[in-house]
Structure formats: C-alpha cells, structure tokens
Write an enzyme that holds these catalytic residues in place. Structure first.
Site, PDB file in Angstrom:
ATOM      1  N   ASP A 187      56.371 -34.519  54.086  1.00  0.00           N
ATOM      2  CA  ASP A 187      55.330 -33.517  54.258  1.00  0.00           C
ATOM      3  C   ASP A 187      54.484 -33.465  52.996  1.00  0.00           C
ATOM      4  OD1 ASP A 187      56.147 -32.748  56.748  1.00  0.00           O
ATOM      5  OD2 ASP A 187      57.400 -31.104  56.055  1.00  0.00           O
TER       6      ASP A 187
ATOM      7  N   ASP B  44      60.041 -28.755  57.572  1.00  0.00           N
ATOM      8  CA  ASP B  44      60.343 -27.350  57.293  1.00  0.00           C
ATOM      9  C   ASP B  44      60.222 -26.443  58.510  1.00  0.00           C
ATOM     10  OD1 ASP B  44      57.608 -27.390  57.587  1.00  0.00           O
ATOM     11  OD2 ASP B  44      57.157 -26.956  55.488  1.00  0.00           O
TER      12      ASP B  44
ATOM     13  N   ASP C  61      59.834 -29.347  63.670  1.00  0.00           N
ATOM     14  CA  ASP C  61      60.236 -30.572  62.971  1.00  0.00           C
ATOM     15  C   ASP C  61      61.673 -30.971  63.331  1.00  0.00           C
ATOM     16  OD1 ASP C  61      57.885 -31.062  61.565  1.00  0.00           O
ATOM     17  OD2 ASP C  61      58.438 -29.706  59.946  1.00  0.00           O
TER      18      ASP C  61
END
Length: 1102
Positions: free
Chosen positions: A498, A804, A808
C-alpha cells in the site's frame, strides 16, 4: 536426506491442492532421489505453507521416525484438540440459540400477561455499588437479547442512566470508578490455562525411548557393578551413564521451557487488541482487556465487537455473527435488533455501542475459556526437516544395529580383548553375571549411537530459531501470527505494498485547496467565501465523517480522531472556523453511505431545521468531479460546469497529484424531502450521486517515510521487486513511487503504471502476461489487488501483500504472506494476515524479509553442524567396532557429544541474528535444497557446512589405529593406560573439532567466519561453557567418563588438529561451485541412462 531443489530456484512450486505437480521429499522430484526412499515416502514430508489439509498433516506424522513423540510434536497442530475445539464451539452456539428460542417461546406465551413493572427490575443501589442494575440482570439482558426488558428500562438512554454512563460522553475516566465497575460487573478477560511447568518438560524429555533404555541399562550396570566390585568402585560405569542421561534431560527441558515462555508471551500479544473507547467525552485508546461495563465503544467496518453490548446509534451497521452462530449471515443492527455479541465482526457501516457484559459473562468469553490453549502449528520447513531426520535416523539405526551385531558376535566368539590383551569372554569360564555385564555395555554403546544418530533436535531447531526470531521481530515492530510466514518471507520475490501509511508517514494535512474554482492563498481563511459556501463546506465536513473532534471545556486545542484522511479534512474544517459539536447539531443525519473502497466515496443525507435536505459526498477528486454538473462560486452563485471548466478542474487535480498530493473533492446536492424513504426503509437506500454541486477540492500532503527509498533499493538488490498498489490518483501514485525509488522515471507508462479499472478489464491470460511488468497500480480496488496477487502467483512468484482494510482480507489471505498494518489496519485484516506490521512502516517489512532469510540460513548452519558430528561419530565408531571390537567413544562421551550437537549447537547456531549479507543474495527458493553445492564442497574439504567429517574421520581413525605409536604413548605407561590415553585424545580432539566447527558453521559462504560473533552473546557463552566443561571432563571427571588426564603437549596437538579446520574452510571457499545443484547431475545421468536403454530397446525391436 534432502539434496535437490525445485524446478525453478526462486519461483513458487505449486502444491497438489493448487493443481501443480506432486511435491517431493522436502522438495525433491521423483527422479532426483539419491536412493533414499520411495516416491510416496518423499511426498509425505511436504506440506503447503497455508491451510494444509488434515490428511497431509496426518501422513507425515505417521511416516516420521520419532523417539520422543511428546517432544517432537509439541509445536505441531494437535489434530485431536482441533476436533474437540469445534465440538465445544458447536455446543456453546447451540446453547445460546436454545436460550434465545426458549425466551421467544416464553415471551409469546406471556404476551397478554401483565407486564412486570420497571421498578421490580431496578436493583437496590446500596447492595450494588450505587448502580441501579445488577450484573445478573445485565447478563440476562445480553444473553437473551431481551428487547422488551430493554424498552421497559427506557431504551439505551435509560440503561445508560442505570449504569451511571452517558451515550454521548461514556463512562468517567476516573481510575477508581473503572476499578469498581470491574469488581461489580467483571473484567473483559477469561481464565487462561496456565503454562506448563518445567517439571512437565522434564517428564516429556524423559520419554525419549533411547534415553529410557539407557537409564534401564545404567541402573542394571549400576546394580551389577556394585555387587560384582566394591560399592565405591562399582557404581562409576552405571552412575556416570545415569548422570549423563539426567544432564541431557535437564538441559533439553530447560531449553524447551524457555521456548514455551516465548511463545506464550507472543500469544498474549496477539490477543491484546487495541481499540477506541469514549471516556469523559474523549476518545482514548485502550486495551480490549481494560474494557468495562458502561463503556461507549465506536465501531467501524472491520472492527471486532469487543464485548456484549447494545446499539446507541449506527449507520448502515451490519455485523457478521458467523463466529458465534456458525451461520454465514450478515445481520443489520438497528433499534429492532440492537444487541451485539462479543467476537463478531463489523461487516459494514459504523456506529457506537454501550458495553453490557464482559469476559466470562459473554458467550465469546466462555468459548475462549474452553479453547484458549494454543495448539501450535507445523511449518513446511519443520516437516521437511522431519523427513531429513527420519532418513538420518534410519541410517543411524542401521549403523547401531550393525555395531550391536558385530560387537556381540566378537564378544561371544572370544575376539574382544581387554586393554591388557586378555580375552573378555571365554566359553565355559566367564560367569553369567560377567557375560551379562559385557552384553549390557555393548547394548549401551549401540543405544547411545542411536541417541547421537537420530537427530531429534533437528526439526525442533526450526521451532527454536522461529521462537528467537519472533521475539526479536517484535522489537523490529513485526508481530508474527502464523509461524510458517517467517519461513515463507525469506522466499518472497515480490512485495505488493500500500502507499498510505506504509510508504508514507500517514500524517496528512491539507496544504492546498480550490473553492469556487479559485485556489485559496490562505487555506485557513474564509474571507473570500460567502456565508453560504462556508456553511455548506462546514456542514459537509462535520457530518460526512467517521472521525470525531473533542473540544476541551477549558478552551484548549481540539483533539481530532479518525483515519488520517478524516483527521486532515476535519483539521482543515477547524481552521475554517468549524465548531464540530455545534455544526453537527444544526442538522440531523437521515442516512449514511459509508466510504466505499470500490466507488472511492462516501455520502450522508442531512435534514436542516427548515426541512431542507442535503446529500453531501466526499471522495476521490476526479471521480466525484465526474458526477458534478455545476459548482458554487465564491459568492455562492450556482454555475454549470462547462467542458472548459471541467478541464480546468482536471488540470488543478493533475498539478496537485504531480506534487504527491492526495486529491479529495467535496460536493453536495439538494433533494426533495418527500424523496427520502421512511425511516424503516432506508437501510438499502442508494443515495443519489449524480448532478452534484462541487463545493471544493483539497490537496492533502502525506510525506514519504524517511528511509523508505533505501529500503526499496535494498529489496531490489535482494531480488525482491516492490510494487505499489494504491487507491490514489494515478498521478499521485507515480509521484510517490518516484520519490520512493519504485519508479526510476516520472514518465513511466502502461503497463509499468496502470489503473485498476484497466487491469481488471483484461482477460486472465492478459493479466498474467503483464503482471511481471507492473510497478504501480493506481485507483485500485481491493479486488484489483487480489487479481494482481493471483496473476503473480501463477507466474511463479512468492507474493507478500500489505493491507489494512476489511476488503483487503481476500488478498491478504490469498497471498503467500499477508502483512496487515498494526495502526491503521482493521481487525478483519489482521485476522486474515500472517504478520502484523506494528508501526505500519515499509522498512519494518524489509526487516521481516531479512528475518525470513535468517531462519533458513540458521537452519542450514545447524544442519551442517549436526550432520558433521553425526557422520564423524558414526563412521569412527562403526569402523572401530568392526575392525577391533571396541569403540573409541563410549556411552558417556557420546551423550556429551549429543548434548553439544543437539541442544547447545541449536542454541548457538539457530539464534544467529540476520546480517546485511543475507540481503545481497537472491530469494531463498521455497523448495531450495537444504544441503547446497557450497555445503557439498565444504564436506569434501573439511567441516565448513556439512562436514569436516571426512577430515575428522580420516584424522581420528589414524589416531584410533596408530595413535599409541604416533603419539609415543607406550613409552612411559602400561598398555591399558596407553589405550585410555589414545581414546581420551580421540574424544578430546573430536569435541574440540566440533567447537572449532561451530565458528565455520556460522558463515557457510563467507571467508571471515569471525565477523560479528562477539555481538552474539549466546554463541560466545555456549562456546565458553562447552570448552570449560570439556576441560573439566578431561582433567577432573575421568572416573565418570572413563578418560584420563592429558599432558599439555597432547592438548596442543588436539587444538592444532581442530584448528586446521579454519584454514581449510578459508581455502575451500575459493573453490568455485556450479549453480546447478548436485542432485541435478544425478538426475541428468539417470535420464541419459534411461534414454540410452530405451534407444537400445528400440534398436533391438527393429
């Protein structure tokens, strides 16, 4: 023994479940076996790193050669207990459902009965610590989901009054009051089973079959020795073996006990969830264990419900109750069904709840109390090593059997002599007792060879190095949830990371703003805005948020909580003059559509006192802009967005994105109050998101983390490609990726830089073809991340993924290694992950890679050391036994060698910290051979990685057969004493060789084996203790070990022989080794031979 590699050195090999070729023994192919076992046996010792089928787990357990099952399987999954766990879960779920069904039945039967008065439900405050409701009443309310009683108590507000709490401000933050609540209503903990005491580990260590045989033999030898000879002399043989066995047991038990304490501590860390709770009107972070009845807890998507409770307020709040009910059903929470069950997950929406029951007063607490013991798990490397240990053990048993057979034949045929040359057994003359003692001594030697030969500690060395690594990784801000992830991380070939919070600091601030089409010179001023524009902006900021602002009564600085983006926008609103509480009271919320990672926006419907209804939207700038048809100018007038105006806004967005800013747009629209569905029908109402009026666009700065560029460069040099997968604008993503070093140019184009929507529109084959080339994916959804992971895995990559959010979870679960964020990550993401990065920092991810590689390297070091001792000890004893009928290393000496090799060797080598050199190598192949070509080279030269065995065997055998003459031992001593001197010298040299060998084992591939050894205090301590004990054994404990003191010149010769291992290791490392593993040569020869045979058969047939 495992000698070969996977078909591709650095790429993932598919397991049978994934449709790939069958796996082999530790990764061997069927045609790559060096006469070890059959194909079915080889497949046995191979399991996938995640979700291994039960039949595969059973299969390797049944095939393993195990001397001490309780110890060997201590840290493996207890299949029987897993079945028991599931039974308990079903029982508790059924129990809860029966209670609720009975209550509903009772409620239906009494519907016309006189309602119980509220007064009768109120507890006596004098006997209940001042509270107007008792723990029993609360438990009944929560357990039975008794909505009728809740209504009689005055709903949630009435209940909060009885609990001396507030729906807005929560409980008091006073420590004394919180303690009182714990005493009256219980703590949010459950009784954990006590860790096993050290005495249990001692008992388990005693269950080793060979040690039991040795103890029995020692006792027999002790009794016979004391009856045959005097008590003062006769107890030495049996007593010394007994003492040595007890020492082995104690050292093993202490080592195992310390490991268990480390795992226990790590399990506690896993369960210690941190959450937000409202106390005294302020949102504070607290441990789940510190939650008390009456607390107000904010809930958002992905959170775990921390206790039983009742809904205060919520928007689109949906709970996944499958963990408690066993049914895969999402339950919407509203005033009709306001009860929460502890342990469930928030599937959608957000809201607040009041805690009504904690700990054992909840069904979750009862469940966890019954299944709280952690049953461990086996890792692929651990199972592979069990296969290696089984093979070595079979060889050792064969050798021990040969030694036993040869020694017994020689003894009973009169070919075994004493040191003075007399025959030990003479038929018809030697007494039965003496014959029995002689046979017992031979049996003891054979069994001791088995103790040394069967490497019980080899599979357990994985557990040791994992326990050590996990403890150290905690200091490096990584919490390991799944043991196998430590190993797999060393094989990672790519990391899909990310952007926000991982590559950047997650410290967001609004640094640029466009309102009314004009760039604000001072973003904190509303002077240029009309009252209409500023009030609409503040209304949208205050109401369309999941964050919160605490405004101290003393006029201090406001405290902003929420996600980083929410905090940035709220902080900007405060600068614009927003009074959060006041702004929220000016309108009432009708419906909320929480931020959606697919649509990249979130909305809220609010109604003003005059009846006017506004729908506010906030989200990704270009996406919200595409839904806008008009905009407000600074003076509050409405203007249509023409093509030119649209392009102008897009240019503003591109300029901000190119400056690494996250662009967020704020828009609204009016709606007729009659178009709003009635309250009971709003749950599935889709808010209108077209024909919006643009209010403003803000640019949010989130700086790159310091050191992230060097971390990315380190990964690249280590053969690990870093890819950025972000929901941000593609221009923002490119700018940040360039700053971080993921891109080497800002001008990168497709497919190096690609948007999520473009990638998902491709066919599966097309996605696979470009997956390798992708470095940055912008505007991606969680599903795009999952598709990228799947494509990379099919290309043969070992994929690590950071995540997070709740969405996901599929990608984290499907990846080879799922890395959840500890600060910004939801509980759902954390539970789907293998490792939690506690500080959300990419540099910590790189540290995990180093530790993963270190696990594999340390195991190889230990294999090298253990096999060296195994080969040398077995060969020396077997050749000596066959040729002379005697062995130079007796039972006590072999037990001491086993202690050095098994427990102390593992402690010294399996706990080596990772070095920078590990990141200069390519990733470890998941089925990479445990014995590499470098190890084979060292084996043939000396003891560096697998050996020194040939060198040791050659030298020690020379001294075994010619030692008396070479060392001139016959000059000043008797024949018997000379033999003892020779055997003592061989034993001393052998042990010193192992001490020197440990240094070589530290650095199998590096020439300087001493670098950094002073920083490993455990290694230094073990080397020091081993050396000291060896001196004590030789010089002072001769009676116990049947040794004699050595002169200083014999000590020097022993040291010199052992010392030669260092220069031999140094010189040997200049010899080049082929890249193709040694086993592949056997394969090629075998295939060539098969082809020639087939060709010959064809010619014959022709």
């Amino acid at each position: 023994m495992e000698l070969m590699r996977s078909p591709d050195k650095y790429h993932r090999r598919y397991d049978e479940e994934l449709g790939g070729p069958p796996s082999g023994f530790g990764g061997l192919h069927d045609d790559e076996i060096v006469a070890v076992a059959s194909t079915s046996q080889l497949d046995t010792f191979d399991i996938p790193p995640k979700n291994a089928p039960v039949d595969r787990l059973r299969r390797w357990r049944q095939a393993a050669l195990v001397l001490n099952a309780s110890r060997r399987f201590r840290y493996t999954l207890d299949l029987k207990k897993e079945e028991e766990k599931e039974k308990i879960r079903r029982k508790i779920r059924a129990h809860a459902q029966v209670i609720r069904a009975a209550f509903l039945f009772k409620e239906a039967g009494e519907r016309e009965a006189v309602a119980v008065s509220v007064e009768s439900k109120i507890a006596d405050p004098s006997s209940n610590g001042g509270f107007l409701i008792s723990s029993e009443q609360l438990n009944s309310l929560s357990r039975e989901h008794d909505i009728a009683t809740l209504q009689e108590l005055g709903g949630i507000k009435g209940l909060s009054n009885l609990l001396k709490s507030s729906v807005e401000r929560g409980t008091s933050a006073d420590v004394a009051e919180l303690q009182q609540r714990k005493e009256l209503f219980g703590t949010n903990t459950y009784p954990r089973k006590k860790g096993r005491s050290i005495f249990l580990f001692v008992w388990e260590a005693c269950q080793d079959l060979t040690l039991v045989i040795l103890m029995v033999a020692a006792v027999i030898s002790l009794v016979l020795g004391m009856t045959t000879e005097s008590v003062s002399e006769g107890w030495y043989d049996g007593g010394s073996i007994l003492f040595a066995v007890i020492l082995v047991i104690l050292v093993t038990a202490i080592s195992d006990y310390k490991q268990s304490l480390q795992f226990q501590h790590l399990n506690e860390e896993k369960q210690n969830i941190q959450l937000e709770v409202i106390r005294g009107g302020r949102r504070v972070e607290a441990s789940i264990f510190d939650l008390v009845v009456g607390d107000v807890v904010p809930l958002k998507i992905g959170d775990q419900v921390p206790a039983d409770g009742v809904l205060i307020s919520g928007h689109s709040l949906a709970i996944d109750e499958s963990s408690m009910t066993g049914e895969a059903k999402i339950v919407n929470k509203d005033q009709k069904d306001p009860f929460f069950m502890s342990g469930c997950k928030v599937a959608d929406g957000y809201g607040t709840m009041m805690v009504t029951a904690v700990g054992l007063n909840t069904e979750w607490g009862q469940l966890m109390a019954n299944i709280s013991e952690d049953n461990g798990e086996e890792t692929p490397l651990q199972v592979r090593l069990n296969g290696v240990a089984t093979f070595i053990g079979l060889v050792g048993l064969t050798v021990a059997g040969i030694v036993l057979f040869v020694l017994l034949i020689r003894y009973f045929t009169g070919h075994t002599t004493n040191a003075d040359g007399t025959v030990q057994f003479v038929k018809g003359k030697t007494s039965l007792k003496q014959s029995f003692i002689g046979a017992i001594k031979i049996l003891t030697i054979a069994v001791t060879i088995v103790v040394v030969a069967v490497p019980e500690g080899l599979p357990l060395a994985v557990t040791l190095t994992l326990a050590y690594s996990m403890r150290k990784m905690m200091k490096d801000k990584a919490l390991v949830r799944r043991l196998s992830a430590c190993e797999t991380m060393g094989s990672a070939t790519t990391i899909c990371s990310d952007k926000t919070g991982t590559l950047t600091l997650n410290q967001m601030t609004v640094v640029e703003a466009y309102v009314g089409g004009v760039r604000l010179e001072d973003i904190s001023s509303t002077k240029m805005m009309s009252a209409t524009v500023s009030s609409l902006l503040i209304e949208g900021i205050a109401q369309n948020t999941t964050g919160s602002v605490f405004e101290p009564e003393d006029g201090g600085a406001a405290e902003v909580t929420g996600s980083p983006t929410e905090k940035a926008v709220l902080s900007w609103g405060i600068k614009l003059g927003m009074k959060f509480s006041e702004a929220r009271t000016k309108s009432s919320v009708l419906h909320v559509l929480p931020f959606n990672s697919e649509k990249k926006r979130g909305g809220v419907t609010v109604q003003l006192p005059g009846g006017e209804v506004h729908i506010h939207w906030k989200g990704a700038a270009e996406l919200v802009l595409s839904s806008c048809t008009s905009c407000l100018s600074m003076d509050g007038t409405l203007h249509p967005i023409t093509t030119d105006k649209l392009n102008e806004y897009k240019r503003h967005i591109e300029v901000m994105a190119a400056a690494s800013l996250r662009c967020v747009a704020l828009a609204y629209r009016l709606i007729d109050a009659e178009a709003v569905p009635k309250e009971g029908n709003r749950d599935h109402w889709l808010l209108p998101e077209e024909e919006l009026i643009l209010l403003g666009i803000v640019g949010i700065k989130d700086p790159c983390r310091p050191g992230v560029k060097s971390a990315v460069e380190l990964c690249t040099s280590a053969g690990v490609k870093v890819r950025m997968v972000t929901g941000d604008n593609i221009q923002t993503a490119k700018a940040i990726a360039f700053e971080c070093g993921i891109l080497d140019t800002r001008e990168a184009t497709e497919p190096v830089v690609i948007e999520g929507r473009v990638f998902r529109a491709l066919s599966e084959a097309e996605r696979e073809s470009i997956a390798d080339k992708i470095s940055v994916m912008g505007r991606s959804s969680p599903n795009d991340k999952l598709l990228l992971v799947q494509a990379l895995k099919k290309k043969g990559h070992v994929v690590a993924v950071t995540g997070d959010g709740t969405n996901d979870a599929p990608a984290l679960h499907d990846a080879d290694i799922g890395l959840a964020m500890g600060i910004s990550g939801t509980e759902v993401a954390k539970e789907s992950s293998d490792i939690i990065i506690l500080d959300d920092n990419f540099a910590s991810v790189v540290k995990v890679v180093r530790w993963g590689r270190s696990v594999y390297a340390n195991i190889q070091k230990f294999i090298q050391f253990q096999l060296t001792v195994n080969v040398a000890a077995l060969v020396i004893n077997v050749i000596a036994a066959i040729s002379s009928g005697d062995v130079p290393l007796n039972a006590v000496e072999l037990l001491w060698v086993n202690l050095i090799m098994d427990t102390l060797g593992a402690l010294a080598l399996a706990t080596e910290p990772p070095t920078d050199n590990l990141m200069k190598r390519t990733p470890v192949g998941r089925r990479e051979p445990l014995v590499t070509n470098i190890m084979w080279r060292n084996l043939l030269i000396q003891e560096s990685l697998l050996a020194f065995a040939i060198y040791q065997v050659a030298v020690l055998l020379i001294f075994n057969f010619g030692g008396r003459k070479i060392l001139h031992l016959d000059r000043n001593s008797t024949h018997e004493h000379a033999d003892k001197l020779k055997n003592t010298f061989i034993f001393n040299t052998f042990v010193l060789c192992q001490i020197f060998n440990e240094f070589n084992a530290r650095k199998p591939e590096e020439k300087n084996v001493f670098e950094g050894f002073t920083s490993n205090h455990l290694f230094m301590g073990i080397i020091g203790i081993t050396t000291l004990l060896q001196i004590l054994i030789i010089e002072f404990l001769g009676k116990f070990t049947s040794t004699v003191r050595l002169s200083w010149n014999l000590w020097l010769i022993s040291i010199a022989i052992a010392f030669i291992s260092w220069p031999l290791a140094f010189v040997g490392k200049f010899i080049p080794v082929p890249e193709i593993p040694l086993g592949d040569y056997f394969t090629q020869i075998r295939r060539k031979s098969n082809r020639e045979e087939e060709k010959a058969e064809e010619q014959e047939g022709a």
